[in-house]
Scaffold this motif. Structure first.
Motif, PDB file in Angstrom:
ATOM      1  N   HIS A 295       0.843  -1.205   0.000  1.00  0.00           N
ATOM      2  CA  HIS A 295       0.000   0.000   0.000  1.00  0.00           C
ATOM      3  C   HIS A 295       0.877   1.253   0.000  1.00  0.00           C
ATOM      4  CE1 HIS A 295      -3.986  -1.696   1.715  1.00  0.00           C
ATOM      5  NE2 HIS A 295      -3.257  -2.727   1.336  1.00  0.00           N
ATOM      6  N   LEU A 296       0.564   2.218  -0.857  1.00  0.00           N
ATOM      7  CA  LEU A 296       1.201   3.532  -0.781  1.00  0.00           C
ATOM      8  C   LEU A 296       0.350   4.395   0.149  1.00  0.00           C
ATOM      9  CD1 LEU A 296       3.335   5.617  -1.604  1.00  0.00           C
ATOM     10  CD2 LEU A 296       1.848   6.256  -3.514  1.00  0.00           C
ATOM     11  N   ILE A 297       0.964   4.842   1.261  1.00  0.00           N
ATOM     12  CA  ILE A 297       0.209   5.608   2.266  1.00  0.00           C
ATOM     13  C   ILE A 297       0.748   7.021   2.429  1.00  0.00           C
ATOM     14  CG2 ILE A 297      -0.455   3.510   3.519  1.00  0.00           C
ATOM     15  CD1 ILE A 297       1.726   4.214   5.593  1.00  0.00           C
ATOM     16  N   GLY A 298       1.742   7.402   1.606  1.00  0.00           N
ATOM     17  CA  GLY A 298       2.305   8.745   1.693  1.00  0.00           C
ATOM     18  C   GLY A 298       1.938   9.565   0.484  1.00  0.00           C
ATOM     19  N   PRO A 299       2.192  10.872   0.554  1.00  0.00           N
ATOM     20  CA  PRO A 299       1.814  11.786  -0.528  1.00  0.00           C
ATOM     21  C   PRO A 299       2.415  11.375  -1.867  1.00  0.00           C
ATOM     22  CG  PRO A 299       2.841  12.989   1.301  1.00  0.00           C
ATOM     23  CD  PRO A 299       2.905  11.541   1.643  1.00  0.00           C
ATOM     24  N   LEU A 300       1.633  11.534  -2.918  1.00  0.00           N
ATOM     25  CA  LEU A 300       2.062  11.133  -4.253  1.00  0.00           C
ATOM     26  C   LEU A 300       2.174  12.372  -5.142  1.00  0.00           C
ATOM     27  CD1 LEU A 300       2.627   8.901  -6.344  1.00  0.00           C
ATOM     28  CD2 LEU A 300       0.164   8.665  -6.642  1.00  0.00           C
ATOM     29  N   GLN A 301       3.328  12.531  -5.793  1.00  0.00           N
ATOM     30  CA  GLN A 301       3.493  13.589  -6.794  1.00  0.00           C
ATOM     31  C   GLN A 301       3.146  12.990  -8.155  1.00  0.00           C
ATOM     32  OE1 GLN A 301       4.200  16.570  -5.595  1.00  0.00           O
ATOM     33  NE2 GLN A 301       4.425  15.633  -3.568  1.00  0.00           N
ATOM     34  N   SER A 302       2.593  13.843  -9.048  1.00  0.00           N
ATOM     35  CA  SER A 302       2.159  13.272 -10.328  1.00  0.00           C
ATOM     36  C   SER A 302       3.340  12.755 -11.152  1.00  0.00           C
ATOM     37  CB  SER A 302       1.307  14.259 -11.114  1.00  0.00           C
ATOM     38  OG  SER A 302       1.933  15.504 -11.166  1.00  0.00           O
ATOM     39  N   ASN A 303       4.551  13.306 -10.927  1.00  0.00           N
ATOM     40  CA  ASN A 303       5.702  12.780 -11.690  1.00  0.00           C
ATOM     41  C   ASN A 303       6.178  11.407 -11.184  1.00  0.00           C
ATOM     42  OD1 ASN A 303       7.029  13.502  -9.341  1.00  0.00           O
ATOM     43  ND2 ASN A 303       8.361  15.022 -10.293  1.00  0.00           N
ATOM     44  N   LYS A 304       5.552  10.920 -10.100  1.00  0.00           N
ATOM     45  CA  LYS A 304       5.864   9.571  -9.607  1.00  0.00           C
ATOM     46  C   LYS A 304       4.708   8.585  -9.852  1.00  0.00           C
ATOM     47  CE  LYS A 304       9.965   9.615  -7.414  1.00  0.00           C
ATOM     48  NZ  LYS A 304      10.427  10.919  -7.849  1.00  0.00           N
ATOM     49  N   ALA A 305       3.695   9.036 -10.585  1.00  0.00           N
ATOM     50  CA  ALA A 305       2.515   8.182 -10.793  1.00  0.00           C
ATOM     51  C   ALA A 305       2.893   6.889 -11.514  1.00  0.00           C
ATOM     52  CB  ALA A 305       1.445   8.945 -11.574  1.00  0.00           C
ATOM     53  N   LYS A 306       3.803   7.007 -12.484  1.00  0.00           N
ATOM     54  CA  LYS A 306       4.215   5.834 -13.258  1.00  0.00           C
ATOM     55  C   LYS A 306       4.792   4.757 -12.343  1.00  0.00           C
ATOM     56  CE  LYS A 306       7.467   4.639 -16.944  1.00  0.00           C
ATOM     57  NZ  LYS A 306       8.545   5.174 -17.799  1.00  0.00           N
ATOM     58  N   GLU A 307       5.755   5.160 -11.498  1.00  0.00           N
ATOM     59  CA  GLU A 307       6.409   4.216 -10.578  1.00  0.00           C
ATOM     60  C   GLU A 307       5.400   3.672  -9.560  1.00  0.00           C
ATOM     61  OE1 GLU A 307       7.570   7.165 -11.447  1.00  0.00           O
ATOM     62  OE2 GLU A 307       9.630   6.911 -12.141  1.00  0.00           O
ATOM     63  N   ALA A 308       4.508   4.526  -9.103  1.00  0.00           N
ATOM     64  CA  ALA A 308       3.533   4.109  -8.086  1.00  0.00           C
ATOM     65  C   ALA A 308       2.584   3.046  -8.649  1.00  0.00           C
ATOM     66  CB  ALA A 308       2.743   5.317  -7.577  1.00  0.00           C
TER      67      ALA A 308
ATOM     68  N   ASP B 259      -7.253  16.475  -8.298  1.00  0.00           N
ATOM     69  CA  ASP B 259      -7.555  16.057  -9.672  1.00  0.00           C
ATOM     70  C   ASP B 259      -6.293  15.720 -10.465  1.00  0.00           C
ATOM     71  OD1 ASP B 259     -10.087  18.056  -9.059  1.00  0.00           O
ATOM     72  OD2 ASP B 259     -10.596  16.355 -10.376  1.00  0.00           O
ATOM     73  N   LYS B 260      -5.229  16.479 -10.237  1.00  0.00           N
ATOM     74  CA  LYS B 260      -4.002  16.257 -11.005  1.00  0.00           C
ATOM     75  C   LYS B 260      -3.471  14.833 -10.786  1.00  0.00           C
ATOM     76  CE  LYS B 260       0.400  18.413 -12.066  1.00  0.00           C
ATOM     77  NZ  LYS B 260       1.527  19.173 -11.529  1.00  0.00           N
ATOM     78  N   ILE B 261      -3.528  14.376  -9.516  1.00  0.00           N
ATOM     79  CA  ILE B 261      -3.069  13.014  -9.195  1.00  0.00           C
ATOM     80  C   ILE B 261      -4.032  11.975  -9.777  1.00  0.00           C
ATOM     81  CG2 ILE B 261      -2.824  11.369  -7.273  1.00  0.00           C
ATOM     82  CD1 ILE B 261      -0.444  13.196  -7.632  1.00  0.00           C
ATOM     83  N   ALA B 262      -5.323  12.260  -9.648  1.00  0.00           N
ATOM     84  CA  ALA B 262      -6.325  11.322 -10.183  1.00  0.00           C
ATOM     85  C   ALA B 262      -6.124  11.139 -11.682  1.00  0.00           C
ATOM     86  CB  ALA B 262      -7.733  11.833  -9.878  1.00  0.00           C
ATOM     87  N   ALA B 263      -5.890  12.239 -12.383  1.00  0.00           N
ATOM     88  CA  ALA B 263      -5.698  12.174 -13.836  1.00  0.00           C
ATOM     89  C   ALA B 263      -4.412  11.430 -14.181  1.00  0.00           C
ATOM     90  CB  ALA B 263      -5.663  13.590 -14.419  1.00  0.00           C
ATOM     91  N   ALA B 264      -3.341  11.714 -13.441  1.00  0.00           N
ATOM     92  CA  ALA B 264      -2.060  11.056 -13.709  1.00  0.00           C
ATOM     93  C   ALA B 264      -2.170   9.550 -13.478  1.00  0.00           C
ATOM     94  CB  ALA B 264      -0.965  11.657 -12.821  1.00  0.00           C
ATOM     95  N   LEU B 265      -2.850   9.146 -12.409  1.00  0.00           N
ATOM     96  CA  LEU B 265      -3.017   7.716 -12.121  1.00  0.00           C
ATOM     97  C   LEU B 265      -3.872   7.048 -13.194  1.00  0.00           C
ATOM     98  CD1 LEU B 265      -3.553   7.746  -8.247  1.00  0.00           C
ATOM     99  CD2 LEU B 265      -1.547   6.907  -9.489  1.00  0.00           C
ATOM    100  N   ALA B 266      -4.946   7.724 -13.589  1.00  0.00           N
ATOM    101  CA  ALA B 266      -5.829   7.148 -14.610  1.00  0.00           C
ATOM    102  C   ALA B 266      -5.038   6.880 -15.890  1.00  0.00           C
ATOM    103  CB  ALA B 266      -7.007   8.083 -14.870  1.00  0.00           C
TER     104      ALA B 266
END
Ligand SMILES: *Cc1c(COP(=O)(O)O)cnc(C)c1O
Length: 220
Positions: free
Chosen positions: A79-92, A105-112
């Motif tokens: 589980h990732l439980i810490g803050p996520l930057q959109s430039n790390k979405a790929k690795e996450a 929204d920026k994180i939601a869009a990057a993850l999608a």
């Protein structure tokens, strides 16, 4: 048994007792063992003792130690439980099975975008800043229900639950109650709440998973 495994057993017993006291089914609460700052050597005995769900708060730290552990124990859930930057979405998206910290929204869009690209679908939670603390990650509670709606409708994400970290200097009960109410309003089933100091309280308020670090691994 090493100390960590002894403490893991004690935490599991307390969870089982808290489930009974809350009138909840045995095994209804998932223990997420938070292994941040501890190396693979400290984590391995905990996996060997049967623990299968772990939490990390930094993508880069997790990337350094978990690919090898996951290769040895493919059934482990991270589980990732810490803050996520959109430039790390790929690795996450590539590494984690559950991402608990969507809060904008920026994180939601990057993850999608990454989920589509990689064909992977980690389970997703929205983090709520129940205490409206300016320094803390998480969506404001007044915007949480509409944000879950946007995650679904605008970003096409299936949100499984909500997560919170109550203010350190406050009674956590009201924060857990608020998260439970928001989850009902948003129509999501899972509640990630409760840490070493308050996981039994969180279970009384309906936590479906608790994130316990120092009570298992010791002081950081
Ligand atoms: C570190 C951390 C935990 C675990 O905290 P403990 O007090 O050590 O149990 C839980 N949740 C989050 C988001 C954390 O960063």
């Amino acid at each position: 048994m090493n100390d960590t495994v002894t403490r893991l057993t004690a935490v599991k017993e307390k969870i089982a007792r808290a489930e009974i006291e809350a009138g909840r089914p045995a095994g209804s609460v998932t223990l997420v063992a938070v292994s941040k700052t501890f190396d693979a050597g400290a984590i391995r005995p905990v996996i060997e003792a049967g623990q299968r769900v772990f939490g990390e708060n930094r993508v880069q730290e997790a990337q350094a130690k978990w690919p090898t552990l996951k290769a040895d124990f493919p059934e482990v859930q991270l589980h990732l439980i810490g803050p996520l930057q959109s430039n790390k979405a790929k690795e996450a998206v590539a590494l984690f099975d559950v991402i608990e910290t969507i809060d904008r929204d920026k994180i939601a869009a990057a993850l999608a975008g990454e989920m589509e690209k990689q064909g992977r679908s980690p389970e997703l939670y929205v983090q709520v800043n129940t205490g409206s603390e300016p320094q803390k990650a998480g969506i404001d509670p007044r915007e949480a229900v509409s944000f879950v709606g946007r995650c679904r409708e605008t970003h096409g994400l299936a949100v499984a639950g909500l997560m919170c970290i109550p203010p350190v200097d406050e009674n956590p009960g009201p924060h857990f109650a608020l998260l439970e109410k928001l989850a009902r309003q948003a129509g999501v089933a899972k509640l990630s709440m409760g840490m070493s100091a308050d996981y039994e309280t969180a279970i009384a308020f309906g936590a479906t998973s608790v994130r316990v670090g120092s009570a298992i691994f010791g002081v950081r």
